[in-house]
Design an enzyme around this catalytic site. Structure first.
Site, mmCIF file in Angstrom:
data_model
loop_
_atom_site.group_PDB
_atom_site.id
_atom_site.type_symbol
_atom_site.label_atom_id
_atom_site.label_comp_id
_atom_site.label_asym_id
_atom_site.label_seq_id
_atom_site.Cartn_x
_atom_site.Cartn_y
_atom_site.Cartn_z
ATOM 1 N N SER A 265 -15.617 2.910 -44.922
ATOM 2 C CA SER A 265 -16.053 1.961 -43.892
ATOM 3 C C SER A 265 -17.111 2.587 -43.000
ATOM 4 C CB SER A 265 -14.835 1.574 -43.039
ATOM 5 O OG SER A 265 -15.251 0.917 -41.868
ATOM 6 N N TYR B 162 -7.124 4.522 -37.343
ATOM 7 C CA TYR B 162 -7.570 3.870 -38.591
ATOM 8 C C TYR B 162 -8.859 4.534 -39.082
ATOM 9 C CZ TYR B 162 -10.436 0.860 -41.410
ATOM 10 O OH TYR B 162 -11.283 0.403 -42.393
ATOM 11 N N LYS C 234 -9.896 7.001 -42.598
ATOM 12 C CA LYS C 234 -11.030 6.892 -43.529
ATOM 13 C C LYS C 234 -11.780 8.226 -43.592
ATOM 14 C CE LYS C 234 -10.725 2.556 -44.841
ATOM 15 N NZ LYS C 234 -10.282 2.201 -46.207
HETATM 16 C C1 WQD Z 1 -17.566 -7.358 -34.484
HETATM 17 C C2 WQD Z 1 -18.261 -7.615 -33.143
HETATM 18 C C3 WQD Z 1 -16.955 -6.957 -31.256
HETATM 19 C C4 WQD Z 1 -13.824 -9.963 -31.943
HETATM 20 C C5 WQD Z 1 -14.089 -3.500 -37.543
HETATM 21 C C6 WQD Z 1 -13.595 -2.159 -38.011
HETATM 22 C C7 WQD Z 1 -14.271 -1.783 -39.296
HETATM 23 C C8 WQD Z 1 -14.083 -2.884 -40.306
HETATM 24 C C9 WQD Z 1 -14.631 -4.190 -39.756
HETATM 25 C C10 WQD Z 1 -12.149 -2.433 -41.649
HETATM 26 C C11 WQD Z 1 -18.084 -6.478 -32.155
HETATM 27 C C12 WQD Z 1 -17.163 -8.472 -31.267
HETATM 28 C C13 WQD Z 1 -14.936 -9.151 -32.050
HETATM 29 C C14 WQD Z 1 -13.722 -10.906 -30.881
HETATM 30 C C15 WQD Z 1 -15.867 -10.187 -30.080
HETATM 31 N N1 WQD Z 1 -12.715 -3.043 -40.618
HETATM 32 N N2 WQD Z 1 -15.934 -9.273 -31.130
HETATM 33 N N3 WQD Z 1 -14.753 -10.980 -29.977
HETATM 34 O O1 WQD Z 1 -15.253 -3.846 -34.744
HETATM 35 O O2 WQD Z 1 -17.492 -4.086 -35.968
HETATM 36 O O3 WQD Z 1 -15.453 -3.436 -37.248
HETATM 37 O O4 WQD Z 1 -13.900 -4.466 -38.562
HETATM 38 O O5 WQD Z 1 -12.667 -1.714 -42.462
HETATM 39 O O6 WQD Z 1 -13.687 -0.586 -39.769
HETATM 40 O O7 WQD Z 1 -13.943 -1.182 -37.037
HETATM 41 O O8 WQD Z 1 -15.657 -5.748 -36.377
HETATM 42 O O9 WQD Z 1 -15.281 -8.175 -36.237
HETATM 43 O O10 WQD Z 1 -13.814 -6.633 -34.844
HETATM 44 O O11 WQD Z 1 -16.203 -6.987 -34.214
HETATM 45 O O12 WQD Z 1 -16.785 -10.271 -29.239
HETATM 46 O O13 WQD Z 1 -12.730 -11.659 -30.736
HETATM 47 O O14 WQD Z 1 -17.679 -8.760 -32.544
HETATM 48 O O15 WQD Z 1 -17.082 -6.449 -29.937
HETATM 49 O O16 WQD Z 1 -19.278 -6.372 -31.394
HETATM 50 P P1 WQD Z 1 -16.011 -4.236 -35.970
HETATM 51 P P2 WQD Z 1 -15.157 -6.929 -35.424
#
Ligand code: WQD
Length: 337
Positions: free
Chosen positions: A125, A149, A153
């Protein structure tokens, strides 16, 4: 054709990869403990491809259960997805995350060695790029993590790299995904997390269906064009295609290599909300909320190596990803009634 073991093969990404492996002519064996997925995904995969993968409800913590699969099938290669992956949950339950994710991979590698299976593609990831690198992230950058998590990885990549260095016949490919979203156009498989989603796209989807009242935008004061977080969203079908190309690459070499799977473009939270409102046909309410601990402002892939070594590029747009996500959700709701 070769037989591929897909651990976590009924999961969101794993199921899309199984479809493309079967379409490419591989024999597919799935091992999944169904903790985060449903058994009927195997039937959907069969319906989509006209071929039924072998399925074992197996937890990789059960090494003997894993051995039984390798005794029953001539496994030529493994694509390893199985693992726990919720960032917030990993902070609350680090012992469970380290035990599950690391022991599963160690068991798999031990059984592969006993069986003489020498090719593994690992689901890593972009989270391993941590918060100290500058975008676009490339494969040579130092790795770190901000949560258990992410550290599982980082440690799994290290374990695989060290073991491959000591076993010259082993081929290890570490695929670092950015943000997988979307669903197969058939609407039969997609991301359907239980409960309140951690990730943005499935959360936005539940606002679109009315199951949740509004999107919480985690901060609009980042140093980005509209102040909200920027991520490299990649269509899960593009991601799956990258795995088939990666597997072919891994069969042709030994040693360890690392490849990003992303689009090379960043989209903001507000851009994704807008794109999804276009896909579902109505505005989506959101509120600006405090930043989420551990989030970085920007994350997108340097895609040069994927193009050079895998011939992998992506063309699908964020609008397509939202359209396919919404299509999957509508299909699920039709099925439910
Ligand atoms: C994306 C953007 C949040 C939710 C994570 C893991 C990564 C992979 C993918 C497993 C960010 C914003 C999010 C919400 C928001 N997982 N957000 N409101 O954090 O980039 O990656 O998931 O492999 O390892 O770290 O993905 O979708 O959680 O967030 O504003 O309710 O959306 O701040 O900018 P992320 P995400």
């Amino acid at each position: 054709m070769k037989t591929i073991l897909v651990t976590g093969g009924t999961g969101y990404i794993g199921s899309h990869v199984c479809v493309q492996l079967l379409d490419a002519g591989y024999h597919v064996v799935i091992a999944d403990n169904l903790i985060n997925s449903k058994r009927e995904v195997v039937d959907y995969i069969a319906q989509m491809t006209g071929k039924t993968p072998d399925f074992y409800q197996t937890d990789l913590l059960d090494a003997d259960g894993l051995r039984a699969i390798f005794r029953a099938h001539p496994i030529d290669g493994v694509i390893h997805f199985a693992g726990l992956k919720a960032v917030g949950e990993s902070v609350e339950q680090p012992l469970r995350y380290y035990t599950n994710n690391l022991t599963s991979t160690l068991n798999l590698l031990a059984v592969m060695q006993e069986a003489g299976c020498t090719v593994i593609v690992f689901s890593s990831s972009a989270t391993v790029y941590g918060e100290n690198n500058a975008v676009p992230f490339h494969e040579g950058m130092p790795v770190s993590a901000t949560n258990p998590y992410g550290y599982t990885k980082v440690v799994q990549e290290r374990m695989l790299t060290d073991i491959a260095a000591a076993q010259p016949e082993l081929s290890v490919l570490l695929l670092r995904y950015f943000n997988p979203v979307g669903a197969h156009p058939s609407g039969l498989i997609g991301e359907n997390p239980n409960g309140i989603p951690n990730n943005l796209m499935p959360y936005v989807a539940k606002v679109a269906t009315g199951e949740l009242p509004h999107v919480n935008v985690f901060g609009n004061d980042y140093d980005t064009p509209d102040g909200t977080g920027v991520r490299d969203y990649i269509h899960v079908c593009d991601l799956a295609r990258g795995h088939v190309l990666g597997l072919q690459y891994a069969f042709g070499r030994t040693g360890t290599d690392i490849v990003n799977l992303g689009t090379g473009h960043g989209s903001s939270v507000l851009e994704l909300i807008h794109a999804f409102s276009q896909a579902c046909g109505h505005d989506l309410p959101y509120v600006i909320a405090p930043r989420r601990a551990g989030d970085i402002a920007e994350c997108w892939a340097d895609t040069k190596k994927a193009k050079e070594v895998l011939g992998f590029t992506t063309q699908v747009t964020l609008a397509d990803m939202c359209r396919d996500s919404w299509n999957f959700i509508c299909h699920q709701r039709e099925q439910a009634h």
